[in-house]
Design a protein around this motif. Structure first.
Motif, PDB file in Angstrom:
ATOM      1  N   PRO A 109       4.663  10.142 -11.137  1.00 37.10           N
ATOM      2  CA  PRO A 109       3.360   9.689 -10.653  1.00 37.10           C
ATOM      3  C   PRO A 109       2.761   8.577 -11.513  1.00 37.10           C
ATOM      4  N   ALA A 110       2.971   8.640 -12.824  1.00 36.11           N
ATOM      5  CA  ALA A 110       2.432   7.607 -13.718  1.00 36.11           C
ATOM      6  C   ALA A 110       3.017   6.240 -13.403  1.00 36.11           C
ATOM      7  N   ALA A 111       4.304   6.205 -13.055  1.00 36.47           N
ATOM      8  CA  ALA A 111       4.960   4.939 -12.721  1.00 36.47           C
ATOM      9  C   ALA A 111       4.432   4.381 -11.407  1.00 36.47           C
ATOM     10  N   LEU A 112       4.270   5.256 -10.417  1.00 31.20           N
ATOM     11  CA  LEU A 112       3.742   4.795  -9.137  1.00 31.20           C
ATOM     12  C   LEU A 112       2.313   4.291  -9.296  1.00 31.20           C
ATOM     13  N   LYS A 113       1.508   5.005 -10.059  1.00 32.33           N
ATOM     14  CA  LYS A 113       0.133   4.564 -10.272  1.00 32.33           C
ATOM     15  C   LYS A 113       0.094   3.245 -11.050  1.00 32.33           C
ATOM     16  N   ALA A 114       1.050   3.012 -11.943  1.00 31.30           N
ATOM     17  CA  ALA A 114       1.112   1.754 -12.678  1.00 31.30           C
ATOM     18  C   ALA A 114       1.301   0.585 -11.710  1.00 31.30           C
ATOM     19  N   VAL A 115       2.154   0.778 -10.713  1.00 34.29           N
ATOM     20  CA  VAL A 115       2.369  -0.275  -9.707  1.00 34.29           C
ATOM     21  C   VAL A 115       1.074  -0.532  -8.945  1.00 34.29           C
ATOM     22  N   ILE A 116       0.374   0.533  -8.582  1.00 29.80           N
ATOM     23  CA  ILE A 116      -0.909   0.384  -7.885  1.00 29.80           C
ATOM     24  C   ILE A 116      -1.914  -0.351  -8.776  1.00 29.80           C
ATOM     25  N   ASP A 117      -1.995   0.052 -10.040  1.00 24.00           N
ATOM     26  CA  ASP A 117      -2.966  -0.549 -10.961  1.00 24.00           C
ATOM     27  C   ASP A 117      -2.727  -2.043 -11.152  1.00 24.00           C
ATOM     28  N   VAL A 118      -1.479  -2.436 -11.305  1.00 23.89           N
ATOM     29  CA  VAL A 118      -1.152  -3.831 -11.609  1.00 23.89           C
ATOM     30  C   VAL A 118      -1.181  -4.711 -10.375  1.00 23.89           C
ATOM     31  N   GLU A 119      -0.657  -4.216  -9.275  1.00 26.82           N
ATOM     32  CA  GLU A 119      -0.513  -5.062  -8.092  1.00 26.82           C
ATOM     33  C   GLU A 119      -1.814  -5.283  -7.334  1.00 26.82           C
ATOM     34  N   ALA A 120      -2.765  -4.357  -7.421  1.00 30.09           N
ATOM     35  CA  ALA A 120      -4.022  -4.550  -6.691  1.00 30.09           C
ATOM     36  C   ALA A 120      -5.227  -4.129  -7.512  1.00 30.09           C
ATOM     37  N   ALA A 121      -5.087  -4.146  -8.829  1.00 31.16           N
ATOM     38  CA  ALA A 121      -6.181  -3.746  -9.728  1.00 31.16           C
ATOM     39  C   ALA A 121      -6.722  -2.362  -9.373  1.00 31.16           C
ATOM     40  N   GLY A 122      -5.869  -1.526  -8.761  1.00 29.44           N
ATOM     41  CA  GLY A 122      -6.248  -0.160  -8.438  1.00 29.44           C
ATOM     42  C   GLY A 122      -7.059   0.008  -7.172  1.00 29.44           C
ATOM     43  N   ASN A 123      -7.346  -1.070  -6.454  1.00 30.59           N
ATOM     44  CA  ASN A 123      -8.173  -0.994  -5.244  1.00 30.59           C
ATOM     45  C   ASN A 123      -7.470  -1.615  -4.043  1.00 30.59           C
ATOM     46  N   GLY A 124      -7.459  -0.868  -2.932  1.00 31.00           N
ATOM     47  CA  GLY A 124      -6.853  -1.384  -1.715  1.00 31.00           C
ATOM     48  C   GLY A 124      -7.829  -2.111  -0.816  1.00 31.00           C
ATOM     49  N   PHE A 125      -9.150  -1.995  -1.126  1.00 32.30           N
ATOM     50  CA  PHE A 125     -10.186  -2.633  -0.318  1.00 32.30           C
ATOM     51  C   PHE A 125     -11.172  -3.357  -1.225  1.00 32.30           C
ATOM     52  N   ASP A 126     -11.737  -4.449  -0.717  1.00 28.28           N
ATOM     53  CA  ASP A 126     -12.728  -5.184  -1.498  1.00 28.28           C
ATOM     54  C   ASP A 126     -14.117  -4.594  -1.276  1.00 28.28           C
ATOM     55  N   ASN A 127     -15.122  -5.201  -1.865  1.00 32.93           N
ATOM     56  CA  ASN A 127     -16.469  -4.637  -1.783  1.00 32.93           C
ATOM     57  C   ASN A 127     -17.124  -4.844  -0.419  1.00 32.93           C
ATOM     58  N   GLN A 128     -16.420  -5.496   0.496  1.00 32.70           N
ATOM     59  CA  GLN A 128     -16.907  -5.635   1.864  1.00 32.70           C
ATOM     60  C   GLN A 128     -16.135  -4.749   2.841  1.00 32.70           C
ATOM     61  N   GLY A 129     -15.291  -3.884   2.311  1.00 32.88           N
ATOM     62  CA  GLY A 129     -14.546  -2.955   3.159  1.00 32.88           C
ATOM     63  C   GLY A 129     -13.304  -3.551   3.779  1.00 32.88           C
ATOM     64  N   ARG A 130     -12.859  -4.694   3.275  1.00 35.21           N
ATOM     65  CA  ARG A 130     -11.667  -5.347   3.815  1.00 35.21           C
ATOM     66  C   ARG A 130     -10.479  -5.072   2.906  1.00 35.21           C
ATOM     67  N   PRO A 131      -9.255  -5.045   3.451  1.00 38.77           N
ATOM     68  CA  PRO A 131      -8.088  -4.841   2.587  1.00 38.77           C
ATOM     69  C   PRO A 131      -8.024  -5.905   1.489  1.00 38.77           C
ATOM     70  N   THR A 132      -7.611  -5.489   0.309  1.00 40.81           N
ATOM     71  CA  THR A 132      -7.382  -6.438  -0.774  1.00 40.81           C
ATOM     72  C   THR A 132      -6.191  -7.318  -0.399  1.00 40.81           C
ATOM     73  N   ILE A 133      -6.386  -8.631  -0.360  1.00 44.59           N
ATOM     74  CA  ILE A 133      -5.293  -9.529  -0.011  1.00 44.59           C
ATOM     75  C   ILE A 133      -5.243 -10.711  -0.980  1.00 44.59           C
ATOM     76  N   LEU A 134      -4.090 -11.347  -1.020  1.00 38.41           N
ATOM     77  CA  LEU A 134      -3.940 -12.620  -1.716  1.00 38.41           C
ATOM     78  C   LEU A 134      -3.217 -13.563  -0.761  1.00 38.41           C
ATOM     79  N   PHE A 135      -3.921 -14.593  -0.330  1.00 38.16           N
ATOM     80  CA  PHE A 135      -3.345 -15.550   0.598  1.00 38.16           C
ATOM     81  C   PHE A 135      -2.484 -16.550  -0.175  1.00 38.16           C
ATOM     82  N   GLU A 136      -1.243 -16.768   0.295  1.00 44.77           N
ATOM     83  CA  GLU A 136      -0.292 -17.633  -0.400  1.00 44.77           C
ATOM     84  C   GLU A 136      -0.108 -18.945   0.361  1.00 44.77           C
ATOM     85  N   PRO A 137      -0.704 -20.048  -0.128  1.00 44.85           N
ATOM     86  CA  PRO A 137      -0.607 -21.337   0.569  1.00 44.85           C
ATOM     87  C   PRO A 137       0.820 -21.823   0.788  1.00 44.85           C
TER      88      PRO A 137
END
Length: 260
Positions: free
Chosen positions: A82-110
Protein backbone atom coordinates in the motif's frame (compact mmCIF):
# COMPACT_ATOMS: atom_id res chain seq x y z
CA UNK A 1 -36.33 20.86 -0.77
CA UNK A 2 -37.14 22.08 -4.29
CA UNK A 3 -34.17 24.46 -4.24
CA UNK A 4 -31.83 21.71 -2.96
CA UNK A 5 -32.86 19.26 -5.67
CA UNK A 6 -32.58 21.93 -8.36
CA UNK A 7 -29.05 22.71 -7.22
CA UNK A 8 -28.25 18.99 -7.34
CA UNK A 9 -29.51 18.87 -10.94
CA UNK A 10 -27.27 21.79 -11.89
CA UNK A 11 -24.23 20.11 -10.30
CA UNK A 12 -24.97 17.00 -12.38
CA UNK A 13 -25.44 19.09 -15.50
CA UNK A 14 -22.17 20.96 -14.96
CA UNK A 15 -20.32 17.70 -14.33
CA UNK A 16 -21.73 16.13 -17.51
CA UNK A 17 -20.96 19.23 -19.58
CA UNK A 18 -17.43 19.37 -18.18
CA UNK A 19 -16.89 15.68 -19.01
CA UNK A 20 -18.03 16.38 -22.58
CA UNK A 21 -15.58 19.28 -22.85
CA UNK A 22 -18.18 22.06 -23.05
CA UNK A 23 -17.84 23.56 -19.56
CA UNK A 24 -14.72 24.53 -17.62
CA UNK A 25 -16.13 26.62 -14.79
CA UNK A 26 -16.78 25.78 -11.16
CA UNK A 27 -18.93 22.73 -10.33
CA UNK A 28 -20.97 24.77 -7.85
CA UNK A 29 -24.66 24.27 -8.68
CA UNK A 30 -25.04 27.87 -9.85
CA UNK A 31 -26.62 27.93 -13.31
CA UNK A 32 -25.07 31.17 -14.53
CA UNK A 33 -23.96 32.48 -17.88
CA UNK A 34 -21.10 30.00 -18.22
CA UNK A 35 -23.40 27.02 -17.70
CA UNK A 36 -25.99 28.43 -20.11
CA UNK A 37 -23.37 28.98 -22.81
CA UNK A 38 -22.11 25.43 -22.30
CA UNK A 39 -25.61 23.98 -22.81
CA UNK A 40 -26.12 26.10 -25.92
CA UNK A 41 -22.71 25.07 -27.26
CA UNK A 42 -23.59 21.42 -26.69
CA UNK A 43 -26.86 21.79 -28.59
CA UNK A 44 -25.21 23.76 -31.40
CA UNK A 45 -22.46 21.16 -31.83
CA UNK A 46 -24.44 17.96 -31.42
CA UNK A 47 -27.90 18.95 -32.67
CA UNK A 48 -29.34 17.23 -29.61
CA UNK A 49 -31.61 18.83 -27.03
CA UNK A 50 -30.27 17.21 -23.85
CA UNK A 51 -32.55 18.02 -20.94
CA UNK A 52 -30.24 17.15 -18.05
CA UNK A 53 -31.76 19.61 -15.60
CA UNK A 54 -35.22 18.09 -15.23
CA UNK A 55 -34.61 14.45 -14.29
CA UNK A 56 -36.77 13.38 -11.32
CA UNK A 57 -35.55 11.44 -8.29
CA UNK A 58 -31.89 12.30 -8.70
CA UNK A 59 -29.59 10.94 -6.01
CA UNK A 60 -27.44 13.28 -3.99
CA UNK A 61 -23.83 13.63 -5.20
CA UNK A 62 -21.46 11.00 -3.77
CA UNK A 63 -18.14 11.70 -2.09
CA UNK A 64 -15.42 11.63 -4.75
CA UNK A 65 -12.52 11.28 -2.33
CA UNK A 66 -10.43 8.14 -2.09
CA UNK A 67 -10.32 6.34 1.24
CA UNK A 68 -7.42 4.48 2.82
CA UNK A 69 -9.47 1.30 2.50
CA UNK A 70 -9.77 1.88 -1.26
CA UNK A 71 -5.99 2.20 -1.62
CA UNK A 72 -5.27 -0.90 0.47
CA UNK A 73 -7.84 -2.95 -1.44
CA UNK A 74 -6.37 -2.03 -4.84
CA UNK A 75 -2.81 -2.56 -3.57
CA UNK A 76 -3.74 -6.03 -2.35
CA UNK A 77 -5.40 -6.80 -5.68
CA UNK A 78 -2.25 -5.72 -7.53
CA UNK A 79 -0.04 -7.56 -5.01
CA UNK A 80 2.00 -4.48 -4.14
CA UNK A 81 2.60 -2.68 -0.84
CA UNK A 82 0.00 0.00 0.00
CA UNK A 83 2.85 2.44 0.75
CA UNK A 84 4.19 2.01 -2.79
CA UNK A 85 0.80 2.54 -4.39
CA UNK A 86 0.17 5.62 -2.28
CA UNK A 87 3.62 6.95 -3.27
CA UNK A 88 2.56 6.83 -6.92
CA UNK A 89 -0.64 8.70 -6.04
CA UNK A 90 1.27 11.29 -3.99
CA UNK A 91 3.85 12.02 -6.68
CA UNK A 92 1.76 11.81 -9.83
CA UNK A 93 -1.15 14.00 -8.70
CA UNK A 94 0.03 15.58 -5.44
CA UNK A 95 -2.40 13.22 -3.69
CA UNK A 96 -5.54 14.78 -5.22
CA UNK A 97 -7.65 13.52 -8.10
CA UNK A 98 -9.81 16.67 -8.25
CA UNK A 99 -9.04 20.38 -8.18
CA UNK A 100 -10.70 22.96 -5.96
CA UNK A 101 -13.47 23.41 -8.53
CA UNK A 102 -14.46 19.74 -8.50
CA UNK A 103 -12.79 18.92 -11.81
CA UNK A 104 -10.37 16.02 -12.37
CA UNK A 105 -6.73 16.94 -11.86
CA UNK A 106 -5.24 17.15 -15.36
CA UNK A 107 -2.08 18.27 -17.11
CA UNK A 108 -2.58 19.31 -20.71
CA UNK A 109 0.40 18.40 -22.94
CA UNK A 110 0.87 20.81 -25.89
CA UNK A 111 3.28 18.49 -27.72
CA UNK A 112 0.82 15.58 -27.50
CA UNK A 113 -2.01 17.76 -28.83
CA UNK A 114 0.26 18.70 -31.73
CA UNK A 115 0.81 15.01 -32.52
CA UNK A 116 -2.86 14.07 -32.10
CA UNK A 117 -4.00 16.77 -34.51
CA UNK A 118 -1.36 15.61 -36.95
CA UNK A 119 -2.72 12.07 -36.84
CA UNK A 120 -6.08 13.32 -38.12
CA UNK A 121 -4.43 15.63 -40.70
CA UNK A 122 -5.50 18.90 -39.06
CA UNK A 123 -2.32 20.57 -40.26
CA UNK A 124 -3.79 23.92 -41.30
CA UNK A 125 -6.11 24.16 -38.30
CA UNK A 126 -3.24 23.15 -36.02
CA UNK A 127 -1.06 25.98 -37.33
CA UNK A 128 -3.89 28.49 -37.01
CA UNK A 129 -4.67 27.43 -33.44
CA UNK A 130 -1.00 27.50 -32.41
CA UNK A 131 -0.70 31.05 -33.69
CA UNK A 132 -3.86 32.17 -31.92
CA UNK A 133 -3.35 30.46 -28.54
CA UNK A 134 0.12 30.56 -27.01
CA UNK A 135 0.97 27.56 -24.87
CA UNK A 136 -1.63 25.30 -26.47
CA UNK A 137 0.47 23.55 -29.11
CA UNK A 138 4.11 22.70 -29.68
CA UNK A 139 5.95 20.27 -31.98
CA UNK A 140 8.15 19.26 -29.02
CA UNK A 141 7.95 19.11 -25.23
CA UNK A 142 8.59 22.48 -23.60
CA UNK A 143 8.22 22.87 -19.83
CA UNK A 144 7.71 26.64 -20.11
CA UNK A 145 4.39 26.10 -21.93
CA UNK A 146 2.75 24.81 -18.75
CA UNK A 147 2.92 28.34 -17.33
CA UNK A 148 1.34 30.25 -20.22
CA UNK A 149 -1.97 30.19 -22.06
CA UNK A 150 -4.19 29.57 -19.03
CA UNK A 151 -4.79 26.47 -16.92
CA UNK A 152 -4.78 22.94 -18.27
CA UNK A 153 -8.58 22.95 -18.17
CA UNK A 154 -8.61 26.21 -20.13
CA UNK A 155 -6.44 24.60 -22.78
CA UNK A 156 -8.57 21.45 -22.80
CA UNK A 157 -11.69 23.53 -23.47
CA UNK A 158 -10.06 25.43 -26.35
CA UNK A 159 -8.71 22.21 -27.83
CA UNK A 160 -12.02 20.37 -27.45
CA UNK A 161 -13.80 23.13 -29.38
CA UNK A 162 -11.65 22.09 -32.35
CA UNK A 163 -11.60 18.32 -31.79
CA UNK A 164 -12.96 16.72 -28.60
CA UNK A 165 -11.16 13.39 -28.90
CA UNK A 166 -7.74 14.80 -29.82
CA UNK A 167 -7.89 17.29 -26.93
CA UNK A 168 -8.95 14.73 -24.30
CA UNK A 169 -6.26 12.32 -25.46
CA UNK A 170 -3.72 15.09 -24.90
CA UNK A 171 -4.16 15.46 -21.13
CA UNK A 172 -3.08 13.25 -18.25
CA UNK A 173 -5.97 12.52 -15.90
CA UNK A 174 -6.76 12.00 -12.25
CA UNK A 175 -4.82 10.41 -9.42
CA UNK A 176 -2.64 8.36 -11.72
CA UNK A 177 -2.23 11.08 -14.37
CA UNK A 178 -3.05 8.57 -17.13
CA UNK A 179 -2.79 10.06 -20.60
CA UNK A 180 -6.09 10.06 -22.46
CA UNK A 181 -4.51 8.38 -25.47
CA UNK A 182 -3.94 5.30 -23.28
CA UNK A 183 -7.65 4.74 -22.56
CA UNK A 184 -8.27 1.90 -25.00
CA UNK A 185 -4.76 0.50 -24.64
CA UNK A 186 -5.37 -0.22 -20.95
CA UNK A 187 -8.79 -1.79 -21.45
CA UNK A 188 -11.47 0.88 -21.82
CA UNK A 189 -13.94 0.37 -24.68
CA UNK A 190 -13.88 4.06 -25.58
CA UNK A 191 -12.13 7.29 -24.61
CA UNK A 192 -15.49 8.61 -23.37
CA UNK A 193 -15.79 5.69 -20.91
CA UNK A 194 -12.38 6.59 -19.52
CA UNK A 195 -13.25 10.30 -19.19
CA UNK A 196 -16.52 9.43 -17.45
CA UNK A 197 -14.58 7.44 -14.84
CA UNK A 198 -12.19 10.35 -14.34
CA UNK A 199 -15.14 12.60 -13.43
CA UNK A 200 -16.93 10.02 -11.26
CA UNK A 201 -14.50 9.80 -8.38
CA UNK A 202 -11.03 8.97 -7.14
CA UNK A 203 -11.87 5.29 -6.68
CA UNK A 204 -12.51 5.00 -10.43
CA UNK A 205 -9.34 6.98 -11.11
CA UNK A 206 -7.39 4.50 -8.99
CA UNK A 207 -8.98 1.65 -10.89
CA UNK A 208 -7.70 3.18 -14.13
CA UNK A 209 -4.24 3.52 -12.66
CA UNK A 210 -4.25 -0.15 -11.75
CA UNK A 211 -5.29 -1.01 -15.31
CA UNK A 212 -2.38 1.06 -16.63
CA UNK A 213 0.12 -0.61 -14.30
CA UNK A 214 -0.99 -4.08 -15.41
CA UNK A 215 -1.10 -3.23 -19.11
CA UNK A 216 2.43 -1.80 -19.03
CA UNK A 217 4.18 -4.43 -16.94
CA UNK A 218 4.89 -2.06 -14.05
CA UNK A 219 3.61 -4.17 -11.16
CA UNK A 220 6.89 -6.06 -10.76
CA UNK A 221 8.87 -2.80 -10.67
CA UNK A 222 6.76 -1.54 -7.77
CA UNK A 223 7.11 -4.88 -6.02
CA UNK A 224 10.92 -4.60 -6.28
CA UNK A 225 10.95 -0.87 -5.47
CA UNK A 226 12.67 -0.26 -8.80
CA UNK A 227 11.71 3.42 -8.82
CA UNK A 228 13.81 4.38 -11.85
CA UNK A 229 12.38 1.50 -13.88
CA UNK A 230 8.87 2.36 -12.77
CA UNK A 231 9.29 6.08 -13.53
CA UNK A 232 10.69 5.29 -16.99
CA UNK A 233 7.68 3.13 -17.80
CA UNK A 234 5.14 5.47 -16.21
CA UNK A 235 6.44 8.94 -17.12
CA UNK A 236 8.57 8.24 -20.17
CA UNK A 237 12.29 8.44 -20.91
CA UNK A 238 12.53 12.03 -19.62
CA UNK A 239 11.46 11.00 -16.09
CA UNK A 240 14.80 12.06 -14.59
CA UNK A 241 14.26 15.69 -15.60
CA UNK A 242 11.48 15.94 -13.02
CA UNK A 243 13.18 13.50 -10.60
CA UNK A 244 10.16 11.22 -10.50
CA UNK A 245 12.23 8.26 -9.27
CA UNK A 246 13.69 10.23 -6.36
CA UNK A 247 10.29 11.64 -5.41
CA UNK A 248 8.66 8.20 -5.52
CA UNK A 249 11.32 6.68 -3.27
CA UNK A 250 10.96 9.53 -0.77
CA UNK A 251 7.16 9.27 -0.73
CA UNK A 252 7.31 5.51 -0.21
CA UNK A 253 9.62 5.99 2.79
CA UNK A 254 7.33 8.61 4.35
CA UNK A 255 4.24 6.45 3.80
CA UNK A 256 5.86 3.49 5.57
CA UNK A 257 6.80 5.73 8.49
CA UNK A 258 3.15 6.77 8.68
CA UNK A 259 1.96 3.17 8.94
CA UNK A 260 0.97 2.35 5.37
Amino acid sequence: MGWSMAKTHVVQAQTALAAAGYYNGKIDGDFGGGSLRAVQNLIDNTDKAVDILSKPDVAEPVDKKLSKADIIAVANDLKIEPAALKAVIDVEAAGNGFDNQGRPTILFEPHVFWDELGKIHYYTKRAELAKKHKGLLSPKWDKSLYRIGGSSHDKLKIGADLHWEAAHKSASWGLGQIMGFNAQKIGYATLKDFIDDMYEGEAKQLKAMGMFLKANGLISKLQRHDWAGFARGYNGSAYAINQYDTKLAAADKINKQQGW
